[in-house]
Design a protein around this motif. Structure first.
Motif: not given
Length: 374
Positions: A76-102
């Motif tokens: 019965e694990q609960k994860i509390y986290s802060t969401p961050i908006a993704l922006d794939f219209t720009k070049k993806i930077k290494p280790y960025s949110p978009e990098y890990y999502m891709a």
């Protein structure tokens, strides 16, 4: 040649380079201790910067704040986290949110297509709608990754075995549930077969680099004995995690400490039972050595087709299996069903060329193969 024409060529070249940079990304990952780089296509991201995939309905990215367990129950694990908006219209930077999502989206599709090819599209991944909502979280507990929430430590280089393993869970839940193969839960047979496909697709014996603590990495190149050693128990798992994070274990507010405490509280009377993830390596390592001798293509096909007929082989036990004194047969898949099935399927698919290899490797692990009449 005019100056204007030269300038046009230069600008056109820069345009092509820019397009290529936006259509691929280099991702880094660990493989057998080495940092490797793979260029992956971004053809699943449309012109509006949205991930479009038949295997993914939605994506979410967040940073982990804390974990909690209802009544100290690890299930019965609960994860509390802060969401961050993704922006794939720009070049993806290494280790960025978009990098890990891709990186995640690419590998989710890759593993599903691998299983689709192996099992002739018998596994309907798209029927598992709850797992088509993908979340990626940056946090300090990557070993708690699940098939719809992939957790990475910041600036980490997780092995793609992370994705191969988690999508493998989805595949085997379907194989057991909808296809009716009688594993009867996540037994070490179930887990070991799942992990075979993890290591085979990754073409590496190691599972867990840069997302599992080093002390509980799984290595199919090792010789695991049968019956399983005491160190493969749930207690051994928790001790390995605690030894990997000594300072965090001492802090009752840390996510690691909360996880260990929940397990120790709920399963204190069952700590000697087998940790099936690591116990499954008894099967995985055996199949890995068979693969090294038969090759990947033949072994992948052999294992997949054997799995689909395991119920049939289980029903034939009276014809091939001699029980030991006081041994009780259970209505679920056991090692001898798998062993017998692999040999029968090898006759069908490979003219029995793998017989000696299969027999030798099951004997090497300690299985009492003399009880199986071939």
């Amino acid at each position: 040649m005019s100056t204007n024409f030269n300038l046009t060529l230069i600008l056109f070249g820069l345009f092509l380079t820019s397009c290529n940079n936006n259509n691929t990304i280099d991702v880094n990952y660990l493989k057998e201790g080495l940092l490797c780089t793979e260029t992956i296509p971004l053809d699943f991201i449309d012109e509006n910067g949205e991930i479009v995939s038949e295997y993914i309905d939605s994506v979410k990215f967040s940073y982990l704040d804390s974990l909690a367990y209802i009544e100290n129950n690890p299930d019965e694990q609960k994860i509390y986290s802060t969401p961050i908006a993704l922006d794939f219209t720009k070049k993806i930077k290494p280790y960025s949110p978009e990098y890990y999502m891709a990186y995640t989206a690419f590998n989710v599709a890759k593993v599903i297509e691998y299983y689709n090819q192996l099992f002739d599209n018998k596994i309907d991944f798209n029927s598992q709608e709850e797992y088509k909502k993908i979340e990626v979280t940056i946090g300090d507990v990557p070993y708690l990754t699940s098939p719809n929430n992939f957790i990475f430590e910041e600036n980490s280089n997780p092995s793609p075995s992370l994705f191969f393993h988690e999508i493998g869970h989805r595949a085997f839940w379907y194989i057991e549930g909808e296809l009716g193969i009688k594993f009867k839960g996540q037994s070490y047979i179930h887990a070991g077969l799942l992990e075979y496909f993890t290591v085979s697709l990754n073409n590496s014996a190691l599972v867990g680099e840069d997302f599992l603590p080093v002390k509980i990495l799984r290595n199919a190149a090792w010789i695991y004995g049968y019956p399983p050693h005491d160190s493969l128990s749930l207690k051994g798992l928790l001790e390995g995690i605690a030894a990997s994070y000594p300072q965090k274990t001492q802090d009752p507010q840390s996510n690691v400490s909360k996880f260990c405490h929940a397990y120790m509280t709920t399963y204190r009377d069952y700590l000697d039972i087998l940790d099936n993830h690591r116990g499954g390596m008894i099967i995985t390592s055996t199949l890995w050595r068979i693969r090294e001798q038969l090759n990947q293509e033949k072994t992948d096909r052999l294992v997949a087709e054997t799995i689909l007929d395991l119920n049939k082989f289980m029903d034939m036990r009276s014809e091939f299996y001699t029980t030991n004194k006081d041994e009780k047969l259970h209505d679920k898949i056991e090692w001898y069903d798998l062993y017998y099935g692999l040999i029968q399927k090898d006759k069908e698919l490979n003219e029995g060329k793998g017989f000696d290899i299969i027999k030798k490797e099951f004997a090497r692990i300690g299985f009492p193969i003399k009880c199986v009449n071939l």
